[in-house]
Design a protein around this motif. Structure first.
Motif, short mmCIF file in Angstrom:
data_model
loop_
_atom_site.label_atom_id
_atom_site.label_comp_id
_atom_site.label_asym_id
_atom_site.label_seq_id
_atom_site.Cartn_x
_atom_site.Cartn_y
_atom_site.Cartn_z
N PRO A 43 12.97 -15.13 6.89
CA PRO A 43 13.46 -15.31 5.45
C PRO A 43 15.16 -15.83 5.45
CG PRO A 43 12.06 -13.62 5.32
CD PRO A 43 11.86 -14.10 6.84
N ARG A 44 15.61 -15.09 6.81
CA ARG A 44 17.11 -15.06 6.84
C ARG A 44 17.66 -16.58 7.04
NH1 ARG A 44 20.72 -11.06 7.58
NH2 ARG A 44 19.55 -9.62 7.98
N ILE A 45 16.70 -16.99 8.29
CA ILE A 45 17.39 -18.38 8.67
C ILE A 45 16.73 -19.49 7.61
CG2 ILE A 45 16.92 -17.85 11.25
CD1 ILE A 45 14.41 -19.42 11.21
N ALA A 46 15.52 -19.14 6.76
CA ALA A 46 15.44 -20.15 5.73
C ALA A 46 16.39 -19.94 4.65
CB ALA A 46 13.82 -19.74 5.34
N GLY A 47 17.11 -19.26 4.41
CA GLY A 47 18.23 -19.24 3.39
C GLY A 47 17.78 -18.29 2.29
N VAL A 48 17.00 -17.43 2.52
CA VAL A 48 16.35 -16.61 1.30
C VAL A 48 17.37 -15.37 1.00
CG1 VAL A 48 14.70 -14.63 0.68
CG2 VAL A 48 13.70 -16.86 1.75
N ALA A 49 17.70 -15.45 -0.16
CA ALA A 49 18.68 -14.28 -0.71
C ALA A 49 18.59 -12.94 -0.07
CB ALA A 49 18.94 -14.16 -2.27
N ARG A 50 19.73 -12.45 0.42
CA ARG A 50 19.51 -11.17 0.72
C ARG A 50 18.64 -9.98 0.00
NH1 ARG A 50 22.95 -9.37 5.11
NH2 ARG A 50 23.83 -11.09 6.16
N ALA A 51 19.15 -10.18 -1.33
CA ALA A 51 18.56 -9.01 -2.25
C ALA A 51 16.93 -9.27 -2.26
CB ALA A 51 19.00 -9.53 -3.91
N GLU A 52 16.49 -10.24 -1.86
CA GLU A 52 14.84 -10.08 -1.67
C GLU A 52 14.49 -9.56 -0.46
OE1 GLU A 52 13.23 -13.89 -2.59
OE2 GLU A 52 15.09 -14.35 -3.88
N PHE A 53 15.37 -9.24 0.49
CA PHE A 53 14.78 -8.69 1.72
C PHE A 53 14.11 -7.37 1.89
CE2 PHE A 53 17.98 -10.96 4.66
CZ PHE A 53 17.62 -12.18 4.36
N ASP A 54 14.75 -6.45 1.24
CA ASP A 54 13.64 -4.99 0.93
C ASP A 54 12.29 -5.34 0.59
OD1 ASP A 54 16.03 -4.30 2.00
OD2 ASP A 54 16.46 -3.03 0.14
N GLY A 55 12.17 -6.25 -0.62
CA GLY A 55 10.95 -6.40 -1.15
C GLY A 55 10.06 -7.13 -0.14
N ILE A 56 10.47 -8.23 0.59
CA ILE A 56 9.76 -9.05 1.70
C ILE A 56 9.30 -7.89 2.66
CG2 ILE A 56 9.98 -10.83 3.38
CD1 ILE A 56 11.66 -12.17 1.47
N VAL A 57 10.30 -7.21 3.16
CA VAL A 57 9.97 -6.14 4.20
C VAL A 57 8.70 -5.49 3.70
CG1 VAL A 57 10.72 -4.10 5.73
CG2 VAL A 57 12.34 -6.42 5.31
#
Lengths: 314, 279
Positions: free
Chosen positions: B128-142
Motif C-alpha cells: 500500500p505504501r508504494i502504491a500511494g495509499v493514504a497513511r490513515a488507512e494503514f492501521d485498518g489494512i494491517v
C-alpha cells in the motif's frame, strides 16, 4: 536388559591408549602460539604507536606556550602552532571530498548492484579498481594542473592555483572507488529473495533499491562512508601538492590555499634532521599525529554505534 | 485479446472441464533461458475463485510458468517469453503493459518466507505504501490483512517488532498478509509450504481454502497430497529430454479437475506420477 546387566568396562584401556600422539599435540600447541603471536602483532604495534604519539605530544603540550596554539597560522619553526588552521583546512578538504565522492560513489554502487547487467558490471568494476590504484602523487598533480584551473578557477576565478577545493576534489577522485566498491559489496550481499518480494508487490526497481536494498545494507553503507572519510582525512600527497601547503595561514574559504593536518606533518617531516632541534617543531609533529589518530578513532567508534542502531539484519 | 479456451485445451488433447470465465489464460506459452527452451506449448486457463495446483517433477517448468503469470521471469537475465498470457482478456506481454501494474494485481508468495528485515507492520504496509495509499488507512489494512492471513491474534501485540523474530510458519503467513494487503485479484504461490513443518503447512492450507472466496489462487507444489487436498484443478507438467541433446524442456501433460487427475487421469504419464511410479 536391565542397567545392572551392562558390563562395567574396567581395566581394559589404560590412559596411554587415549593420550594420542604427543608430537602432534605439541605441534598443535606451537601452531596455536604462532597464530596468537600474529594476532598480537598488530595490537602491539598499535599500542606502541599510540604510546609514542602520546608521550611526545604530551611533551609538546607541556613545553609550548598554550597561547601559541591559537594564533593565525601554522609556522612551527617560528613557534606558531595554530591548531584551528590545520583542523579547518582538514575539515574543508574532507567535506569537499565527501560531498562529491559520497553521492557519486553511492550512485555508482546502486547502479552496479541494482541496474547494471552482468556484462556492464564485469566491465565497470575493473575500471573502478584501476582508479583506486592511481598513485596519489599523480592525482595531486592532476588536481593542481587540471582540476584547479578548469574546475575550481572556473567556479571562482579569483582563486589561486593552489587551493583547498582542488585538493578536496582530488581526494574525492581517490575515494570514489572506495565508497563505490564497499557500498556495492554491501548491497550485492542483500539476498535476492528480498528483491523478489519487493518486485512481487509491484515495486519499481528504484523503490526496491531505496526501500528494501539500501535499508538492509545500511551498515555496509555507513561503513563505506566512514572508511572514505577516514581515508580523506588521512590523505596526504594530494593535499600537500594541490592544497597550497606553503601557505599556512588560517582560512575558512575552500578557494584559498591552506595546510591540512597531514600536509603539515609531511611538510615538516620532509628532511627530518631539519626538524629536530628547532624548538617544539619536532614534538608538534606528534601532537598533530595524535589529533589525527583521535579523530579517525572517534569516527570509527561513532560508526560502530550508528551501525548497531540502524542495522536491519536479514 | 481473448482466447478460445476449448480449442486451446483440445489442442493438447485434453477434455476441457466446464469453466467459469477465466482470470488468467496461457496460450501457446514458450519460455526460453538464453537459447535453451525451458517450457514448451503451455495452454492453461485459471478460473476465478478457484485454486489451481501445478504439480510435476523437478525441472518440469511449473515454477517458470507460474512466474509468467506476473512477469516475474523478466527479473532473470536472458529469460524470454513468447505466446500469450491473458489476464481478464488483456495480453500481459503486450509492450504497452507495465509489469509493475501487473504485479500489483497478481501477488506472489515465494518458496522461502522472505519478509523484509523490518517490523511486522512495515512488512504489511509495504505494498500500500508504494502504491500511494493514504497513511490513515494503514492501521485498518494491517489488521484486515493479518486477520485474513490468520496471523492477527499471534502478532497483534508485536506489530512493531521485527518480522524476522517470527517462526517460519508465521513468516510465511506474514508474506501472505503482505501480498493480500496490496489488494490483489490473484495470488501466485510458489511451493509456499516447502520450508514449513506439517502443522504450519496445515494452517497455510486452511488459509488457502478461506482465501478462495476472495482470490484466485495458483499454487506450485511438490507435494501431491497437498495438491489433492487444496486444489480444484490440477495441471500436471513433466520433463521431456530431447533425444539429440541433453536438453530438458517442461511440457504440460494434463490439466483437469483435481479429482479426475488423481483418480482417473487421461494420460498414462500423469497416472504414473500420481501413483508414485515415476518422479
Amino acid at each position: 536388559m536391565a542397567m545392572t546387566d551392562l558390563p562395567l568396562a574396567t581395566g581394559v584401556l589404560s590412559i596411554g591408549d587415549l593420550a594420542g600422539n604427543r608430537r602432534r599435540r605439541g605441534r598443535e600447541r606451537r601452531v596455536r602460539r604462532f597464530f596468537v603471536a600474529a594476532a598480537l602483532t598488530s595490537l602491539v604495534i598499535s599500542a606502541l604507536i599510540v604510546g609514542s604519539l602520546a608521550v611526545e605530544a604530551g611533551r609538546f603540550v607541556l613545553s609550548v606556550d598554550l597561547s601559541a596554539l591559537w594564533t593565525t597560522g601554522w609556522f612551527p619553526r617560528e613557534g606558531f602552532f595554530d591548531v584551528k588552521t590545520l583542523i579547518t583546512a582538514t575539515l574543508i578538504v574532507t567535506a569537499v571530498a565527501m560531498l562529491v565522492a559520497g553521492p557519486i560513489g553511492f550512485a555508482t554502487a546502486v547502479y552496479l548492484s541494482e541496474y547494471a547487467g552482468a556484462r556492464t558490471r564485469r566491465l565497470l568494476k575493473p575500471v573502478l579498481e584501476t582508479l583506486a590504484g592511481v598513485p596519489s602523487v599523480v592525482l595531486g598533480f592532476f588536481a593542481l594542473t587540471w582540476i584547479s584551473p578548469h574546475i575550481v578557477q572556473w567556479i571562482e576565478p579569483a582563486a589561486p592555483l593552489s587551493n583547498l577545493a582542488s585538493a578536496g576534489l582530488g581526494v574525492a577522485i581517490l575515494t570514489i572507488p572506495l565508497v563505490a566498491s564497499v557500498s556495492e559489496d554491501a548491497m550485492s550481499s542483500v539476498p535476492r529473495s528480498l528483491r523478489e518480494a519487493a518486485s512481487g508487490l509491484g515495486a519499481r526497481r528504484m523503490t526496491t533499491s531505496l526501500r528494501v536494498v539500501v535499508p538492509a545494507a545500511v551498515s555496509g553503507l555507513v561503513a563505506a562512508a566512514i572508511l572514505a572519510t577516514s581515508r580523506a582525512i588521512g590523505e596526504t600527497m594530494v593535499v600537500l601538492i594541490a592544497g597550497g601547503a606553503d601557505q599556512a595561514q588560517f582560512t575558512a574559504s575552500p578557494f584559498q590555499p591552506s595546510l591540512t593536518m597531514t600536509a603539515a606533518m609531511a611538510s615538516l617531516a620532509g628532511g627530518s634532521d631539519a626538524v629536530v632541534g628547532q624548538g617544539n617543531a619536532y614534538q608538534s609533529l606528534f601532537f598533530v599525529g595524535l589529533m589525527l589518530f583521535l579523530i579517525t578513532f572517534g569516527l570509527n567508534v561513532a560508526a560502530n554505534r550508528i551501525v548497531r542502531r540502524v542495522r536491519q539484519k536479514y | 485479446m481473448t482466447v478460445d479456451l476449448d480449442s486451446a485445451v483440445v489442442a493438447k488433447g485434453a477434455v476441457a472441464p466446464p469453466a467459469p470465465l477465466p482470470v488468467l489464460t496461457a496460450n501457446d506459452l514458450q519460455v526460453y533461458y538464453g537459447d535453451f527452451q525451458a517450457v514448451r506449448n503451455v495452454h492453461l486457463a485459471i478460473p476465478r475463485n478457484e485454486i489451481v495446483a501445478m504439480i510435476g517433477p523437478s525441472g518440469c517448468g511449473k515454477s517458470t510458468v507460474l512466474r509468467c503469470f506476473n512477469r516475474m521471469n523478466e527479473l532473470i537475465d536472458g529469460c524470454r517469453v513468447t505466446g500469450h498470457v491473458c489476464y481478464h482478456g488483456v495480453d500481459l506481454y503486450d509492450p504497452r503493459v507495465d509489469a509493475v501494474e501487473v504485479r500489483r494485481r497478481i501477488g506472489m508468495v515465494f518458496q522461502k518466507p522472505n519478509p523484509f528485515p523490518k517490523s511486522v507492520y512495515e512488512n504489511v504496509v509495504f505494498g500500500p505504501r508504494i502504491a500511494g495509499v493514504a497513511r490513515a488507512e494503514f492501521d485498518g489494512i494491517v489488521e484486515s490483512s493479518l486477520r485474513k492471513a490468520a496471523l492477527w491474534d499471534e502478532v497483534k501485540d508485536r506489530l512493531k517488532a521485527s518480522a524476522l523474530g517470527l517462526s517460519g510458519g508465521q513468516q510465511q503467513r506474514l508474506c501472505i498478509a503482505r501480498a493480500i494487503a496490496s489488494n490483489p485479484d490473484v495470488l501466485l504461490m510458489d511451493e509456499p509450504c516447502s520450508a514449513l513443518d506439517p502443522i504450519a503447512t496445515g494452517r497455510i492450507e486452511d488459509l488457502m481454502h478461506e482465501l478462495k472466496a476472495d482470490y484466485t489462487i495458483v499454487i506450485v507444489t511438490h507435494n501431491m497430497q497437498q495438491a489433492a487436498r487444496v486444489s480444484d484443478r490440477t495441471a500436471f507438467f513433466t520433463v521431456e529430454v530431447s533425444s539429440d541433446s541433453d536438453r530438458r524442456t517442461g511440457v504440460l501433460v494434463e490439466y483437469d479437475d483435481t479429482e479426475k487427475i488423481f483418480s482417473n487421469p487421461s494420460d498414462s504419464r500423469t497416472e504414473n506420477y500420481v501413483t508414485g511410479r515415476f518422479g
